[in-house]
Design a protein around this motif. Structure first.
Motif, PDB file in Angstrom:
ATOM      1  N   ALA A  33       5.852  16.942 -27.495  1.00  8.73           N
ATOM      2  CA  ALA A  33       4.408  17.109 -27.641  1.00  8.73           C
ATOM      3  C   ALA A  33       4.055  18.377 -28.404  1.00  8.73           C
ATOM      4  N   ALA A  34       4.859  19.434 -28.239  1.00  8.00           N
ATOM      5  CA  ALA A  34       4.568  20.709 -28.893  1.00  8.00           C
ATOM      6  C   ALA A  34       4.649  20.597 -30.408  1.00  8.00           C
ATOM      7  N   ALA A  35       5.352  19.565 -30.913  1.00  9.90           N
ATOM      8  CA  ALA A  35       5.507  19.409 -32.353  1.00  9.90           C
ATOM      9  C   ALA A  35       4.290  18.758 -32.991  1.00  9.90           C
ATOM     10  N   TYR A  36       3.421  18.181 -32.198  1.00  9.43           N
ATOM     11  CA  TYR A  36       2.246  17.535 -32.738  1.00  9.43           C
ATOM     12  C   TYR A  36       1.169  18.563 -33.075  1.00  9.43           C
ATOM     13  N   PRO A  37       0.420  18.357 -34.157  1.00  6.48           N
ATOM     14  CA  PRO A  37      -0.642  19.314 -34.498  1.00  6.48           C
ATOM     15  C   PRO A  37      -1.795  19.225 -33.507  1.00  6.48           C
ATOM     16  N   SER A  38      -2.275  20.364 -33.075  1.00 10.85           N
ATOM     17  CA  SER A  38      -3.315  20.391 -32.041  1.00 10.85           C
ATOM     18  C   SER A  38      -4.629  19.801 -32.525  1.00 10.85           C
ATOM     19  N   TRP A  39      -4.881  19.832 -33.847  1.00 17.99           N
ATOM     20  CA  TRP A  39      -6.138  19.260 -34.337  1.00 17.99           C
ATOM     21  C   TRP A  39      -6.192  17.752 -34.130  1.00 17.99           C
ATOM     22  N   ALA A  40      -5.024  17.091 -34.128  1.00 14.15           N
ATOM     23  CA  ALA A  40      -4.985  15.641 -33.947  1.00 14.15           C
ATOM     24  C   ALA A  40      -4.771  15.239 -32.498  1.00 14.15           C
ATOM     25  N   PHE A  41      -4.137  16.115 -31.713  1.00 14.49           N
ATOM     26  CA  PHE A  41      -3.788  15.807 -30.322  1.00 14.49           C
ATOM     27  C   PHE A  41      -4.488  16.788 -29.388  1.00 14.49           C
ATOM     28  N   PRO A  42      -5.731  16.510 -29.013  1.00  8.17           N
ATOM     29  CA  PRO A  42      -6.460  17.407 -28.104  1.00  8.17           C
ATOM     30  C   PRO A  42      -5.981  17.214 -26.667  1.00  8.17           C
ATOM     31  N   LEU A  43      -4.941  17.951 -26.275  1.00 10.13           N
ATOM     32  CA  LEU A  43      -4.274  17.701 -25.002  1.00 10.13           C
ATOM     33  C   LEU A  43      -4.851  18.486 -23.838  1.00 10.13           C
ATOM     34  N   LYS A  44      -5.408  19.651 -24.092  1.00 11.92           N
ATOM     35  CA  LYS A  44      -5.814  20.515 -22.981  1.00 11.92           C
ATOM     36  C   LYS A  44      -7.088  21.275 -23.334  1.00 11.92           C
ATOM     37  N   VAL A  45      -8.032  21.289 -22.394  1.00  7.27           N
ATOM     38  CA  VAL A  45      -9.281  22.039 -22.590  1.00  7.27           C
ATOM     39  C   VAL A  45      -8.963  23.517 -22.736  1.00  7.27           C
ATOM     40  N   GLU A  46      -9.467  24.127 -23.810  1.00  9.23           N
ATOM     41  CA  GLU A  46      -9.233  25.552 -24.048  1.00  9.23           C
ATOM     42  C   GLU A  46     -10.277  26.423 -23.368  1.00  9.23           C
ATOM     43  N   ARG A  47     -11.500  25.921 -23.298  1.00  6.38           N
ATOM     44  CA  ARG A  47     -12.579  26.729 -22.730  1.00  6.38           C
ATOM     45  C   ARG A  47     -13.620  25.812 -22.092  1.00  6.38           C
ATOM     46  N   PRO A  48     -13.578  25.666 -20.772  1.00  4.31           N
ATOM     47  CA  PRO A  48     -14.591  24.831 -20.128  1.00  4.31           C
ATOM     48  C   PRO A  48     -15.979  25.461 -20.254  1.00  4.31           C
ATOM     49  N   PHE A  49     -16.992  24.626 -20.236  1.00  2.00           N
ATOM     50  CA  PHE A  49     -18.360  25.133 -20.248  1.00  2.00           C
ATOM     51  C   PHE A  49     -18.709  25.699 -18.875  1.00  2.00           C
ATOM     52  N   PRO A  50     -19.610  26.665 -18.817  1.00  2.00           N
ATOM     53  CA  PRO A  50     -20.039  27.199 -17.514  1.00  2.00           C
ATOM     54  C   PRO A  50     -20.638  26.084 -16.659  1.00  2.00           C
ATOM     55  N   PRO A  51     -20.553  26.184 -15.335  1.00  2.00           N
ATOM     56  CA  PRO A  51     -21.130  25.156 -14.466  1.00  2.00           C
ATOM     57  C   PRO A  51     -22.619  24.957 -14.751  1.00  2.00           C
ATOM     58  N   GLU A  52     -23.034  23.717 -14.743  1.00  2.00           N
ATOM     59  CA  GLU A  52     -24.432  23.378 -14.993  1.00  2.00           C
ATOM     60  C   GLU A  52     -25.188  23.298 -13.668  1.00  2.00           C
ATOM     61  N   GLY A  53     -26.487  23.521 -13.741  1.00  2.00           N
ATOM     62  CA  GLY A  53     -27.332  23.406 -12.564  1.00  2.00           C
ATOM     63  C   GLY A  53     -27.583  21.957 -12.192  1.00  2.00           C
ATOM     64  N   PRO A  54     -28.299  21.726 -11.084  1.00  2.00           N
ATOM     65  CA  PRO A  54     -28.523  20.359 -10.591  1.00  2.00           C
ATOM     66  C   PRO A  54     -29.669  19.628 -11.293  1.00  2.00           C
ATOM     67  N   GLU A  55     -30.307  20.267 -12.272  1.00  2.00           N
ATOM     68  CA  GLU A  55     -31.453  19.644 -12.914  1.00  2.00           C
ATOM     69  C   GLU A  55     -31.023  18.380 -13.650  1.00  2.00           C
ATOM     70  N   PRO A  56     -31.800  17.305 -13.523  1.00  2.00           N
ATOM     71  CA  PRO A  56     -31.438  16.062 -14.213  1.00  2.00           C
ATOM     72  C   PRO A  56     -31.601  16.204 -15.727  1.00  2.00           C
ATOM     73  N   ARG A  57     -30.700  15.557 -16.457  1.00  2.00           N
ATOM     74  CA  ARG A  57     -30.762  15.553 -17.914  1.00  2.00           C
ATOM     75  C   ARG A  57     -31.413  14.240 -18.369  1.00  2.00           C
ATOM     76  N   THR A  58     -32.075  14.313 -19.501  1.00  2.00           N
ATOM     77  CA  THR A  58     -32.701  13.132 -20.079  1.00  2.00           C
ATOM     78  C   THR A  58     -32.204  12.947 -21.509  1.00  2.00           C
ATOM     79  N   LEU A  59     -32.398  11.754 -22.035  1.00  2.16           N
ATOM     80  CA  LEU A  59     -31.991  11.426 -23.398  1.00  2.16           C
ATOM     81  C   LEU A  59     -33.131  10.644 -24.036  1.00  2.16           C
ATOM     82  N   ALA A  60     -33.538  11.050 -25.219  1.00  2.00           N
ATOM     83  CA  ALA A  60     -34.665  10.411 -25.895  1.00  2.00           C
ATOM     84  C   ALA A  60     -34.461   8.905 -25.997  1.00  2.00           C
ATOM     85  N   GLY A  61     -35.476   8.157 -25.587  1.00  2.00           N
ATOM     86  CA  GLY A  61     -35.429   6.705 -25.666  1.00  2.00           C
ATOM     87  C   GLY A  61     -34.909   6.027 -24.420  1.00  2.00           C
TER      88      GLY A  61
END
Length: 322
Positions: A33-61
């Motif tokens: 696996a180490a021989a594969y280029p990381s741009w093509a093989f996204p194997l592991k999260v490098e930086r998780p996003f900070p925890p989100e609050g409990p507010e509901p999300r909406t999407l247009a439409g």
């Protein structure tokens, strides 16, 4: 058109027989696996996003609302637009154990995120066979699909394949040639995001795929696509390689995949597929970690491809209308 299909199917059969007869002569050691280029093989999260609050999300439409925690639940992905597709089987909407819900990664449109794939335009038989290959280990996907295939029942697999086969392909990737690209990182979902502080870097021999709209991608919007940055000149080079075989380095893609590269029978569509997904498959075919009877014709086609060839072919095929 019938003549084209007949010729393509005949050529596919001949190529398949050639692959079987030469497979033992063209075996290569499996690349770690180490021989594969990381741009093509996204194997592991490098930086998780900070925890989100409990507010509901909406999407247009969409009248629906979900918290980010619900959106990120791979067993219960959001279904923003149920009126845009046929009613899905249970496994598409709700997973169990290691059997993640299909709609989490492949989206409720079937178009998928680049770390998974676009399932639209594929036959049910092809998808069922791929699940069997994942289950048997003749096709490898380290982060997800081998575990999922072992946990999904045969009936669930067949139901999901029949449902995804009904979904129609549509443009979801915008392929852009560039010398420099935004600085990026692998965030949640193993998806590549643009660094918030900006900055650019040379693209080199890579394909860098980011969402068109990062906020909508994080919401798992089934209608929000991606930009694939590719090296300048790669599309033309890939076209030449796909159409003429690069002086014997590979074979003409249309021989098996049809004159428009939109697939023939159970031979899958290439046109408009996520470029980094295509690159992953070419690496896997080349080193033998994607095998099985249906994969046999691709081994001799990929054996002699260089790293640059893989980028060029993937850029060109991804740039085509699906």
């Amino acid at each position: 058109m019938e003549a084209h299909v007949s010729k393509a199917v005949l050529a596919f059969g001949l190529t398949w027989l050639l692959a079987l007869s030469t497979a033992t002569q063209s075996q290569q050691p499996q690349a770690p696996a180490a021989a594969y280029p990381s741009w093509a093989f996204p194997l592991k999260v490098e930086r998780p996003f900070p925890p989100e609050g409990p507010e509901p999300r909406t999407l247009a439409g969409s009248p629906r609302k979900y918290t980010q925690q619900q959106i990120d639940d791979l067993l219960n992905p959001p279904d923003w637009f149920p009126d845009q597709r046929p009613d899905p089987p249970a496994i598409v909407l709700k997973g169990h154990g290691d059997a993640l819900a299909c709609g989490a990664c492949h989206l409720m449109s079937g178009l998928g995120h680049p770390e998974s794939t676009d399932l639209t335009g594929l036959t049910a038989a092809y998808m069922v066979q791929q699940m069997k290959d994942f289950k048997a280990g003749t096709r490898i996907d380290v982060p997800r699909m081998n575990k999922i295939a072992r946990a999904v029942s045969e009936d669930e697999s067949q139901q999901a394949a029949a449902w995804f086969a009904k979904l129609k392909p549509r443009p979801f990737n915008r392929v852009v040639e560039a010398d420099t690209v935004p600085m990026t990182f692998l965030g949640d979902g193993r998806m590549r995001f643009v660094e918030p502080d900006g900055g650019t870097e040379p693209i080199g021999n890579r394909i860098i795929t980011v969402p068109e709209d990062q906020a909508r991608a994080r919401l798992r919007d089934p209608n929000s696509g991606f930009i694939a940055y590719v090296p300048v000149g790669s599309i033309a080079k890939g076209k030449e390689l796909a159409e003429n075989g690069g002086s014997g380095r590979t074979v003409q893609c249309a021989i098996c995949h049809g004159p428009d590269l939109r697939g023939v029978g159970n031979v899958p569509r290439l046109a408009g597929v996520h470029p980094i997904y295509l690159a992953r498959q070419l690496y896997r075919f080349r080193d033998g970690t994607r095998s099985g009877a249906e994969a046999a014709p691709m081994k001799p086609a990929a054996d002699r491809l260089t790293e640059e060839d893989i980028v060029n072919l993937s850029a060109y095929l991804g740039s085509l209308a699906p």
